[in-house]
Design a protein around this motif. Structure first.
Motif, PDB file in Angstrom:
ATOM      1  N   SER A  89       0.825  -1.216   0.000  1.00 49.40           N
ATOM      2  CA  SER A  89       0.000   0.000   0.000  1.00 49.40           C
ATOM      3  C   SER A  89       0.863   1.271   0.000  1.00 49.40           C
ATOM      4  CB  SER A  89      -0.930   0.012   1.214  1.00 49.40           C
ATOM      5  OG  SER A  89      -0.159  -0.120   2.386  1.00 49.40           O
ATOM      6  N   THR A  90       2.102   1.152   0.488  1.00 52.30           N
ATOM      7  CA  THR A  90       2.923   2.355   0.641  1.00 52.30           C
ATOM      8  C   THR A  90       3.703   2.733  -0.612  1.00 52.30           C
ATOM      9  OG1 THR A  90       4.550   0.879   1.595  1.00 52.30           O
ATOM     10  CG2 THR A  90       3.269   2.237   3.128  1.00 52.30           C
ATOM     11  N   ARG A  91       4.155   1.740  -1.341  1.00 49.95           N
ATOM     12  CA  ARG A  91       4.967   2.013  -2.527  1.00 49.95           C
ATOM     13  C   ARG A  91       4.497   1.140  -3.691  1.00 49.95           C
ATOM     14  NH1 ARG A  91      10.864   0.891  -0.913  1.00 49.95           N
ATOM     15  NH2 ARG A  91       9.865  -0.508   0.558  1.00 49.95           N
ATOM     16  N   PRO A  92       4.867   1.525  -4.934  1.00 49.17           N
ATOM     17  CA  PRO A  92       4.431   0.675  -6.060  1.00 49.17           C
ATOM     18  C   PRO A  92       5.253  -0.615  -6.154  1.00 49.17           C
ATOM     19  CG  PRO A  92       5.676   2.562  -6.885  1.00 49.17           C
ATOM     20  CD  PRO A  92       5.568   2.729  -5.395  1.00 49.17           C
ATOM     21  N   LEU A  93       5.081  -1.459  -5.151  1.00 47.29           N
ATOM     22  CA  LEU A  93       5.795  -2.737  -5.105  1.00 47.29           C
ATOM     23  C   LEU A  93       4.787  -3.881  -5.106  1.00 47.29           C
ATOM     24  CD1 LEU A  93       8.555  -2.034  -2.406  1.00 47.29           C
ATOM     25  CD2 LEU A  93       8.895  -2.303  -4.871  1.00 47.29           C
ATOM     26  N   TYR A  94       5.153  -4.945  -5.799  1.00 49.74           N
ATOM     27  CA  TYR A  94       4.281  -6.113  -5.905  1.00 49.74           C
ATOM     28  C   TYR A  94       5.019  -7.303  -5.287  1.00 49.74           C
ATOM     29  CZ  TYR A  94       1.668  -3.005  -8.812  1.00 49.74           C
ATOM     30  OH  TYR A  94       0.953  -1.923  -9.243  1.00 49.74           O
ATOM     31  N   GLN A  95       4.399  -7.881  -4.269  1.00 51.33           N
ATOM     32  CA  GLN A  95       5.101  -8.945  -3.536  1.00 51.33           C
ATOM     33  C   GLN A  95       4.537 -10.309  -3.909  1.00 51.33           C
ATOM     34  OE1 GLN A  95       6.555  -8.374   0.534  1.00 51.33           O
ATOM     35  NE2 GLN A  95       5.151 -10.017   1.122  1.00 51.33           N
ATOM     36  N   CYS A  96       5.452 -11.201  -4.269  1.00 54.65           N
ATOM     37  CA  CYS A  96       5.056 -12.562  -4.616  1.00 54.65           C
ATOM     38  C   CYS A  96       4.561 -13.258  -3.343  1.00 54.65           C
ATOM     39  CB  CYS A  96       6.259 -13.297  -5.187  1.00 54.65           C
ATOM     40  SG  CYS A  96       5.968 -15.045  -5.442  1.00 54.65           S
ATOM     41  N   LYS A  97       3.387 -13.881  -3.434  1.00 52.59           N
ATOM     42  CA  LYS A  97       2.828 -14.530  -2.248  1.00 52.59           C
ATOM     43  C   LYS A  97       3.577 -15.805  -1.888  1.00 52.59           C
ATOM     44  CE  LYS A  97      -1.824 -12.764  -1.846  1.00 52.59           C
ATOM     45  NZ  LYS A  97      -3.269 -12.991  -1.966  1.00 52.59           N
ATOM     46  N   LYS A  98       4.243 -16.376  -2.871  1.00 48.86           N
ATOM     47  CA  LYS A  98       4.928 -17.643  -2.630  1.00 48.86           C
ATOM     48  C   LYS A  98       6.324 -17.425  -2.028  1.00 48.86           C
ATOM     49  CE  LYS A  98       5.696 -21.940  -5.145  1.00 48.86           C
ATOM     50  NZ  LYS A  98       5.829 -22.461  -6.513  1.00 48.86           N
ATOM     51  N   CYS A  99       7.159 -16.621  -2.716  1.00 52.58           N
ATOM     52  CA  CYS A  99       8.552 -16.487  -2.257  1.00 52.58           C
ATOM     53  C   CYS A  99       8.826 -15.126  -1.612  1.00 52.58           C
ATOM     54  CB  CYS A  99       9.521 -16.746  -3.408  1.00 52.58           C
ATOM     55  SG  CYS A  99       9.637 -15.400  -4.595  1.00 52.58           S
ATOM     56  N   LYS A 100       7.814 -14.252  -1.562  1.00 50.58           N
ATOM     57  CA  LYS A 100       7.909 -12.927  -0.914  1.00 50.58           C
ATOM     58  C   LYS A 100       8.813 -11.939  -1.661  1.00 50.58           C
ATOM     59  CE  LYS A 100       5.411 -14.478   2.480  1.00 50.58           C
ATOM     60  NZ  LYS A 100       3.975 -14.316   2.278  1.00 50.58           N
ATOM     61  N   TYR A 101       9.258 -12.300  -2.857  1.00 49.25           N
ATOM     62  CA  TYR A 101      10.092 -11.365  -3.628  1.00 49.25           C
ATOM     63  C   TYR A 101       9.270 -10.135  -4.008  1.00 49.25           C
ATOM     64  CZ  TYR A 101      13.272  -9.621  -7.221  1.00 49.25           C
ATOM     65  OH  TYR A 101      14.124  -8.828  -7.969  1.00 49.25           O
ATOM     66  N   GLN A 102       9.916  -8.969  -3.875  1.00 53.01           N
ATOM     67  CA  GLN A 102       9.206  -7.730  -4.198  1.00 53.01           C
ATOM     68  C   GLN A 102       9.660  -7.165  -5.545  1.00 53.01           C
ATOM     69  OE1 GLN A 102       9.793  -5.141  -0.815  1.00 53.01           O
ATOM     70  NE2 GLN A 102       8.136  -6.116   0.327  1.00 53.01           N
ATOM     71  N   SER A 103       8.722  -7.002  -6.440  1.00 56.56           N
ATOM     72  CA  SER A 103       9.032  -6.425  -7.757  1.00 56.56           C
ATOM     73  C   SER A 103       8.550  -4.988  -7.790  1.00 56.56           C
ATOM     74  CB  SER A 103       8.308  -7.182  -8.868  1.00 56.56           C
ATOM     75  OG  SER A 103       8.607  -8.549  -8.810  1.00 56.56           O
ATOM     76  N   SER A 104       9.429  -4.123  -8.236  1.00 54.62           N
ATOM     77  CA  SER A 104       9.023  -2.715  -8.370  1.00 54.62           C
ATOM     78  C   SER A 104       8.430  -2.497  -9.752  1.00 54.62           C
ATOM     79  CB  SER A 104      10.240  -1.815  -8.171  1.00 54.62           C
ATOM     80  OG  SER A 104      10.005  -0.578  -8.774  1.00 54.62           O
ATOM     81  N   LEU A 105       7.429  -1.671  -9.769  1.00 57.09           N
ATOM     82  CA  LEU A 105       6.768  -1.370 -11.039  1.00 57.09           C
ATOM     83  C   LEU A 105       7.697  -0.603 -11.990  1.00 57.09           C
ATOM     84  CD1 LEU A 105       3.945  -1.746 -12.198  1.00 57.09           C
ATOM     85  CD2 LEU A 105       3.285   0.426 -11.152  1.00 57.09           C
ATOM     86  N   ILE A 106       8.611   0.168 -11.418  1.00 56.49           N
ATOM     87  CA  ILE A 106       9.430   1.044 -12.268  1.00 56.49           C
ATOM     88  C   ILE A 106      10.880   0.566 -12.429  1.00 56.49           C
ATOM     89  CG2 ILE A 106       8.062   3.131 -11.858  1.00 56.49           C
ATOM     90  CD1 ILE A 106      10.112   3.974  -9.760  1.00 56.49           C
ATOM     91  N   SER A 107      11.257  -0.509 -11.713  1.00 57.15           N
ATOM     92  CA  SER A 107      12.649  -0.956 -11.836  1.00 57.15           C
ATOM     93  C   SER A 107      12.907  -1.388 -13.283  1.00 57.15           C
ATOM     94  CB  SER A 107      12.915  -2.120 -10.898  1.00 57.15           C
ATOM     95  OG  SER A 107      12.182  -3.236 -11.311  1.00 57.15           O
ATOM     96  N   ASN A 108      14.143  -1.155 -13.706  1.00 62.07           N
ATOM     97  CA  ASN A 108      14.543  -1.564 -15.050  1.00 62.07           C
ATOM     98  C   ASN A 108      13.776  -0.852 -16.177  1.00 62.07           C
ATOM     99  OD1 ASN A 108      16.660  -2.996 -15.996  1.00 62.07           O
ATOM    100  ND2 ASN A 108      15.437  -4.815 -16.516  1.00 62.07           N
ATOM    101  N   THR A 109      13.193   0.280 -15.853  1.00 63.30           N
ATOM    102  CA  THR A 109      12.564   1.115 -16.886  1.00 63.30           C
ATOM    103  C   THR A 109      13.215   2.494 -16.809  1.00 63.30           C
ATOM    104  OG1 THR A 109      10.859   2.216 -15.556  1.00 63.30           O
ATOM    105  CG2 THR A 109      10.349  -0.010 -16.351  1.00 63.30           C
TER     106      THR A 109
END
Ligand SMILES: [Zn+2]
Length: 315
Positions: A54-74
């Motif tokens: 809710s705080t940042r544009p991050l998407y967390q995998c429910k299985k391994c808890k890895y957080q992907s940023s919406l803007i990383s690598n762009t």
């Protein structure tokens, strides 16, 4: 007299743009769809289950808890600016025919002049990369041109000092109408430099037409069908019909550079030339240009600061 179909085409209105991309959530959702068109996939474990922080544009995998940023690598990577600001900048860069200076952009967007300059250079670089990935085809007219120096009298500056050389190229269709253009800074007009440019920026060309500048022999060396017309230079050379489009375009780009920007350093010239080309090459699709540039920005790699801006600021 028929209306000019480019001039009178429907663009994307600011209210329509705001309705689509006016909130941070709308921009994030749009980016999400561009990055994961078939739905989220964890880059680490490929699981499709995720939760959004809710705080940042991050998407967390429910299985391994890895957080992907919406803007990383762009191109937006590590930005502190809201996406709404970026999207609005994209709107103004694509919809204003004469371009918009970064200072003007900073006022409109309510951000600092430095932030505006960085943002603008990044978007210009995206424009450049997009066009550079598509070599010109068909019939080509090319010419040598210069930016900067003291003279602005229209006399071509071959051999002049203090000027930055760039090559101008326009592709025309069989009816002789201009299709796409390319403006590239060169270090010189040597035959080798032009050969190398041709290999990168031309493909499947029927003819490449130029005046008699010696360096243009590089076109043939690159394997293209080169036709050279000796003009004698000066005013007369601008009146030859075969060079109508390239002369028109060169006149327009110089007016654009002088009109919107006060001084552009040689180092940054390629980006400003690319900005002009980007709009020209998509002039029949004004309405769709913002969406296309947003997509290109998402697909662009980040540009580190040291590559973006060194010593020179010019506003
Ligand atoms: Zn995972």
């Amino acid at each position: 007299m028929p209306k000019n179909k480019i001039q009178f085409q429907k663009g994307l209105s600011l209210p329509d743009f705001i309705a689509k991309y006016g909130t941070e959530q709308q921009c994030q959702e749009h980016l999400f769809r561009l990055r994961w068109p078939s739905g989220f996939v964890c880059p680490r474990c490929h699981s499709k289950q995720y939760s959004k922080l809710s705080t940042r544009p991050l998407y967390q995998c429910k299985k391994c808890k890895y957080q992907s940023s919406l803007i990383s690598n762009t191109i937006f990577a590590s930005t502190k600016l809201p996406l709404t600001v970026w999207f609005l900048a994209i709107y103004y860069l694509t919809q204003s025919k004469k371009g918009i200076s970064s200072l003007n952009l900073s006022r409109i967007l309510g951000i600092s002049a430095n932030a505006s300059l960085r943002l603008k250079h990044k978007l210009q670089q995206v424009m450049k990369n997009e066009d550079d990935a598509h070599p010109l085809t068909g019939n080509i007219q090319i010419d040598d041109a210069y930016w900067g120096g003291k003279k602005h009298d229209g006399v071509r500056g071959r051999g002049a000092t203090g000027k930055t050389p760039f090559i101008a190229a326009v592709s025309t269709n069989n009816a002789g109408h201009p299709i796409h253009m390319r403006l590239s800074r060169l270090s010189s007009f040597s035959s080798e430099e032009i050969r190398s440019w041709a290999l990168n920026h031309l493909h499947n060309c029927q003819t490449v037409l130029s005046d008699g500048l010696r360096g243009f022999t590089g076109i043939k060396k690159a394997g293209f069908n080169h036709i050279s017309i000796t003009t004698g230079g000066g005013y007369q050379s601008t009146q030859i019909e075969a060079f109508t489009w390239i002369n028109t375009i060169l006149g327009n780009v110089k007016r654009f550079l002088h009109g919107t920007y006060h001084a552009i350093s040689s180092k940054h010239l390629p980006r400003y030339l690319a900005e002009f080309c980007y709009r020209f090459n998509r002039r029949f699709h004004l309405e769709y240009m913002p969406a296309a540039l947003i997509r290109a920005a998402v697909n662009s790699k980040p540009i580190p600061q040291h590559k973006l801006q060194r010593a020179e600021d010019w506003w």
